[in-house]
Design a protein around this motif. Structure first.
Motif, PDB file in Angstrom:
ATOM      1  N   MET A   1       0.846  -1.189   0.000  1.00 50.88           N
ATOM      2  CA  MET A   1       0.000   0.000   0.000  1.00 50.88           C
ATOM      3  C   MET A   1       0.884   1.243   0.000  1.00 50.88           C
ATOM      4  O   MET A   1       1.849   1.330   0.746  1.00 50.88           O
ATOM      5  CB  MET A   1      -0.896  -0.028   1.236  1.00 50.88           C
ATOM      6  CG  MET A   1      -1.683   1.232   1.441  1.00 50.88           C
ATOM      7  SD  MET A   1      -2.699   1.140   2.899  1.00 50.88           S
ATOM      8  CE  MET A   1      -4.259   1.058   2.124  1.00 50.88           C
TER       9      MET A   1
ATOM     10  N   ARG B   1       1.837   5.094   0.699  1.00 49.85           N
ATOM     11  CA  ARG B   1       1.523   6.245   1.558  1.00 49.85           C
ATOM     12  C   ARG B   1       2.422   7.384   1.155  1.00 49.85           C
ATOM     13  O   ARG B   1       3.604   7.178   0.898  1.00 49.85           O
ATOM     14  CB  ARG B   1       1.764   5.908   3.023  1.00 49.85           C
ATOM     15  CG  ARG B   1       0.674   5.100   3.607  1.00 49.85           C
ATOM     16  CD  ARG B   1       0.647   5.122   5.104  1.00 49.85           C
ATOM     17  NE  ARG B   1       1.871   5.504   5.729  1.00 49.85           N
ATOM     18  CZ  ARG B   1       2.359   4.931   6.811  1.00 49.85           C
ATOM     19  NH1 ARG B   1       1.733   3.935   7.361  1.00 49.85           N
ATOM     20  NH2 ARG B   1       3.466   5.345   7.355  1.00 49.85           N
TER      21      ARG B   1
ATOM     22  N   CYS C   1       2.576  11.547   5.259  1.00 44.98           N
ATOM     23  CA  CYS C   1       2.048  10.699   6.323  1.00 44.98           C
ATOM     24  C   CYS C   1       3.215  10.046   7.062  1.00 44.98           C
ATOM     25  O   CYS C   1       3.765   9.040   6.622  1.00 44.98           O
ATOM     26  CB  CYS C   1       1.125   9.649   5.723  1.00 44.98           C
ATOM     27  SG  CYS C   1       0.213   8.725   6.954  1.00 44.98           S
TER      28      CYS C   1
ATOM     29  N   ASP D   1     -14.910   1.199   9.474  1.00 42.07           N
ATOM     30  CA  ASP D   1     -14.017   1.750   8.453  1.00 42.07           C
ATOM     31  C   ASP D   1     -12.823   2.464   9.089  1.00 42.07           C
ATOM     32  O   ASP D   1     -11.687   2.307   8.630  1.00 42.07           O
ATOM     33  CB  ASP D   1     -14.769   2.708   7.527  1.00 42.07           C
ATOM     34  CG  ASP D   1     -15.788   1.986   6.653  1.00 42.07           C
ATOM     35  OD1 ASP D   1     -15.567   0.782   6.377  1.00 42.07           O
ATOM     36  OD2 ASP D   1     -16.779   2.621   6.259  1.00 42.07           O
ATOM     37  N   GLU D   2     -13.082   3.244  10.136  1.00 42.01           N
ATOM     38  CA  GLU D   2     -11.988   3.927  10.835  1.00 42.01           C
ATOM     39  C   GLU D   2     -11.026   2.914  11.449  1.00 42.01           C
ATOM     40  O   GLU D   2      -9.806   3.066  11.375  1.00 42.01           O
ATOM     41  CB  GLU D   2     -12.532   4.832  11.945  1.00 42.01           C
ATOM     42  CG  GLU D   2     -13.035   6.159  11.493  1.00 42.01           C
ATOM     43  CD  GLU D   2     -13.387   7.052  12.677  1.00 42.01           C
ATOM     44  OE1 GLU D   2     -12.613   7.090  13.651  1.00 42.01           O
ATOM     45  OE2 GLU D   2     -14.442   7.689  12.612  1.00 42.01           O
TER      46      GLU D   2
ATOM     47  N   HIS E   1     -10.488  -0.261  10.571  1.00 40.44           N
ATOM     48  CA  HIS E   1      -9.748  -0.978   9.523  1.00 40.44           C
ATOM     49  C   HIS E   1      -8.663  -0.101   8.904  1.00 40.44           C
ATOM     50  O   HIS E   1      -7.549  -0.567   8.666  1.00 40.44           O
ATOM     51  CB  HIS E   1     -10.692  -1.506   8.445  1.00 40.44           C
ATOM     52  CG  HIS E   1     -11.543  -2.640   8.901  1.00 40.44           C
ATOM     53  ND1 HIS E   1     -11.036  -3.871   9.260  1.00 40.44           N
ATOM     54  CD2 HIS E   1     -12.876  -2.730   9.083  1.00 40.44           C
ATOM     55  CE1 HIS E   1     -12.014  -4.665   9.635  1.00 40.44           C
ATOM     56  NE2 HIS E   1     -13.153  -3.996   9.543  1.00 40.44           N
ATOM     57  N   ASP E   2      -8.980   1.164   8.645  1.00 39.25           N
ATOM     58  CA  ASP E   2      -7.974   2.075   8.085  1.00 39.25           C
ATOM     59  C   ASP E   2      -6.794   2.229   9.036  1.00 39.25           C
ATOM     60  O   ASP E   2      -5.630   2.217   8.625  1.00 39.25           O
ATOM     61  CB  ASP E   2      -8.587   3.451   7.791  1.00 39.25           C
ATOM     62  CG  ASP E   2      -9.542   3.431   6.618  1.00 39.25           C
ATOM     63  OD1 ASP E   2      -9.527   2.434   5.847  1.00 39.25           O
ATOM     64  OD2 ASP E   2     -10.310   4.405   6.470  1.00 39.25           O
ATOM     65  N   PHE E   3      -7.107   2.370  10.322  1.00 38.55           N
ATOM     66  CA  PHE E   3      -6.046   2.533  11.311  1.00 38.55           C
ATOM     67  C   PHE E   3      -5.205   1.256  11.416  1.00 38.55           C
ATOM     68  O   PHE E   3      -3.977   1.312  11.450  1.00 38.55           O
ATOM     69  CB  PHE E   3      -6.651   2.884  12.678  1.00 38.55           C
ATOM     70  CG  PHE E   3      -5.613   3.176  13.718  1.00 38.55           C
ATOM     71  CD1 PHE E   3      -4.898   4.364  13.692  1.00 38.55           C
ATOM     72  CD2 PHE E   3      -5.347   2.264  14.731  1.00 38.55           C
ATOM     73  CE1 PHE E   3      -3.938   4.637  14.642  1.00 38.55           C
ATOM     74  CE2 PHE E   3      -4.387   2.532  15.684  1.00 38.55           C
ATOM     75  CZ  PHE E   3      -3.692   3.718  15.647  1.00 38.55           C
TER      76      PHE E   3
ATOM     77  N   ASP F   1      -4.717  -0.946   9.106  1.00 35.80           N
ATOM     78  CA  ASP F   1      -3.899  -1.025   7.898  1.00 35.80           C
ATOM     79  C   ASP F   1      -2.648  -0.162   8.037  1.00 35.80           C
ATOM     80  O   ASP F   1      -1.553  -0.572   7.659  1.00 35.80           O
ATOM     81  CB  ASP F   1      -4.694  -0.585   6.662  1.00 35.80           C
ATOM     82  CG  ASP F   1      -5.685  -1.625   6.194  1.00 35.80           C
ATOM     83  OD1 ASP F   1      -5.549  -2.810   6.575  1.00 35.80           O
ATOM     84  OD2 ASP F   1      -6.612  -1.246   5.444  1.00 35.80           O
ATOM     85  N   ARG F   2      -2.825   1.012   8.595  1.00 32.92           N
ATOM     86  CA  ARG F   2      -1.686   1.916   8.777  1.00 32.92           C
ATOM     87  C   ARG F   2      -0.689   1.332   9.775  1.00 32.92           C
ATOM     88  O   ARG F   2       0.521   1.361   9.546  1.00 32.92           O
ATOM     89  CB  ARG F   2      -2.179   3.278   9.242  1.00 32.92           C
ATOM     90  CG  ARG F   2      -1.093   4.296   9.293  1.00 32.92           C
ATOM     91  CD  ARG F   2      -1.637   5.683   9.530  1.00 32.92           C
ATOM     92  NE  ARG F   2      -0.514   6.571   9.752  1.00 32.92           N
ATOM     93  CZ  ARG F   2      -0.594   7.733  10.349  1.00 32.92           C
ATOM     94  NH1 ARG F   2      -1.772   8.177  10.743  1.00 32.92           N
ATOM     95  NH2 ARG F   2       0.466   8.471  10.531  1.00 32.92           N
TER      96      ARG F   2
ATOM     97  N   ASP G   1       1.194  -1.467   8.069  1.00 34.34           N
ATOM     98  CA  ASP G   1       2.202  -0.946   7.143  1.00 34.34           C
ATOM     99  C   ASP G   1       3.450  -0.491   7.897  1.00 34.34           C
ATOM    100  O   ASP G   1       4.574  -0.762   7.480  1.00 34.34           O
ATOM    101  CB  ASP G   1       1.649   0.223   6.325  1.00 34.34           C
ATOM    102  CG  ASP G   1       0.622  -0.213   5.292  1.00 34.34           C
ATOM    103  OD1 ASP G   1       0.548  -1.430   4.998  1.00 34.34           O
ATOM    104  OD2 ASP G   1      -0.103   0.666   4.798  1.00 34.34           O
TER     105      ASP G   1
END
Length: 84
Positions: free
Chosen positions: A1, A3, A7, A33-34, A36-38, A40-41, A44
């Motif tokens: 992914m 970035r 970021c 959604d929040e 899952h996004d967090f 994922d970050r 990473d």
């Protein structure tokens, strides 16, 4: 992914202090959604940290092997000269 450079990697305090929005009134819990996004970050950033750690370990092995080769090549000469 991918970035962008804007970021910056997460710090431990950001992970510990992260708060998520609640879902709509008819659902209980956090906004998926929040979350899952967090996650994922975080994943990473962990992957990057593990890759850097692996590179560092490989570099350490390479330097140690080079030092051993140098010592086996030059250390006997130094010891012979010190006894003369």
């Amino acid at each position: 992914m991918y970035r962008s450079a804007v970021c910056a990697p997460l710090g431990p305090w950001q992970v510990r202090g992260r708060r998520f929005s609640l879902t709509h009134r008819w659902r209980r819990g956090l906004d998926p959604d929040e979350v899952h996004d967090f996650l994922d970050r975080v994943a990473d950033d962990l992957a990057t940290a593990y890759e850097l750690l692996h590179r560092s370990q490989q570099e350490t092995i390479r330097v140690k092997e080079a030092l051993r080769r140098w010592q086996s090549q030059y250390a006997p000469r130094v010891n012979e000269q010190s006894y003369r």
